[in-house]
Design an enzyme around this catalytic site. Structure first.
Site, PDB file in Angstrom:
ATOM      1  CB  SER A   1      -0.958   0.004   1.193  1.00 50.26           C
ATOM      2  OG  SER A   1      -1.848  -1.079   1.119  1.00 50.26           O
TER       3      SER A   1
ATOM      4  CG  HIS B   1      -1.298   3.883   4.141  1.00 54.28           C
ATOM      5  ND1 HIS B   1      -2.525   3.725   4.759  1.00 54.28           N
ATOM      6  CD2 HIS B   1      -0.894   2.642   3.793  1.00 54.28           C
ATOM      7  CE1 HIS B   1      -2.847   2.438   4.757  1.00 54.28           C
ATOM      8  NE2 HIS B   1      -1.869   1.759   4.187  1.00 54.28           N
TER       9      HIS B   1
END
Length: 337
Positions: free
Chosen positions: A192, A244
């Protein structure tokens, strides 16, 4: 949006990296956001790198499950039965241990999950890269790969495999560095950070190539809302939002460097009156963004790596930053970072 966590008594808690939701495809040539141009810079590339990354991630997950071999290593009497026993050594850990249908945390740790002690004390810097190719379970893998297909293929068609590949890998590493600086007691896996890097690159590409887009405000607002929603999900427990954020920042800066297009007046100079033709291929703002982004990228990676291998704890320098990854509420608590 797949969130993840796996926590069991006497087991390592590992933080998953929730995949970003794909934005609307404003990179397609039929999109209202994109101004068509006859310039050669609009050549559509054939996307092969993104599908290969998907295949590599799936293959890696199969290898992880083979190594995990739940029936051999699981004591069903005390720890529960493996899920999908008909799969043999590919069967999953008990759902109490891993509700995402995947391996044990010890298997992920052995095969390259991101862990502060391993990276800093044992000098296993390769984990900054290997963790990008590991996933906590089938649900985690599917969510990430679907997001990659929707986001990555369009970018690769527009800018080619080389630039998208560089953004993907450097963003993933940037996310790993920031994650390791702030998360000490858990392991972390997932692609991610790299996916958020692609989202960040889409945003900076829109900003630096502002002159070639129609409906600029709509494109910008849409993309910013999507990014904010995805980052907001990261404040839930057991989601590695530092990966992230680190991936997004790296991708955002890389977009200014690698995804620059000639300004519209230059692309269309053969179809415009002489007085309206662009004198320069790129605007002064594009040059400024390029220089500043390069400086910030080099400085950011250098400072991050120096802090990391000196054993620095990011929380010591930012007392409130832990709230970026988890905000405690009456419904859940945040584990010790």
């Amino acid at each position: 949006m797949g969130n993840r966590d796996l926590n069991n008594n006497n087991r390592t808690t590992y933080k998953n990296r929730a995949p970003p939701q794909p934005p609307s495809n404003y990179y397609t040539t039929s999109s209202p956001y994109y101004t068509e141009s006859s310039s050669s810079s609009d050549t559509q590339w054939t996307s092969w790198l993104v599908p290969m990354i998907v295949v590599a991630n799936v293959a890696m997950f199969v290898v992880v499950m083979i190594v995990n071999d739940c029936p051999k290593h699981q004591n069903s009497r005390f720890e529960g039965k493996c899920v999908g026993g008909f799969l043999g050594r590919l069967s999953f850990q008990p759902l109490k241990e891993n509700p995402l249908f995947g391996p044990s945390s010890s298997t992920l740790e052995k095969l390259g999950a991101l862990e502060w002690k391993k990276v800093v004390n044992d000098k296993e810097a390769w984990r900054l890269v290997s963790c990008i190719w590991l996933h906590a379970g089938v649900i985690h893998l599917l969510a990430n790969m679907l997001s990659l297909v929707f986001i990555g293929i369009r970018l690769e068609q527009q800018f080619g495999f080389a630039r998208v590949g560089v953004i993907y890998m450097l963003s993933g590493i940037g996310g790993s560095i920031l994650s390791t600086l702030f998360i000490k007691n858990n392991i972390s896996v997932g692609a991610s950070g790299a996916l958020f890097g692609l989202l960040g690159a889409m945003l900076s590409e829109l900003l630096t190539n502002w002159t070639i887009y129609a409906n600029k405000a709509a494109a910008l607002i849409t993309l910013v809302i999507i990014i904010l929603i995805n980052l907001a999900v990261g404040i839930l427990p057991h989601v590695d939002n530092f990966a992230h954020i680190g991936g997004f920042l790296a991708g955002f800066l890389l977009g200014f460097v690698l995804l620059v297009r000639p300004q519209f007046s230059w692309q269309e100079r053969h179809h415009l009156p002489i007085e309206a033709r662009g004198k320069s291929k790129y605007t002064i703002f594009q040059y400024v963004f390029w220089i500043l982004s390069m400086i910030l990228l080099v400085a950011g990676f250098a400072v991050g790596l120096v802090m990391l291998f000196n054993g620095e704890n990011g929380n010591d320098h930012c007392s409130w930053c832990h709230y970026l990854s988890c905000v405690p509420t009456s419904r859940w608590h945040c584990s010790n970072q």
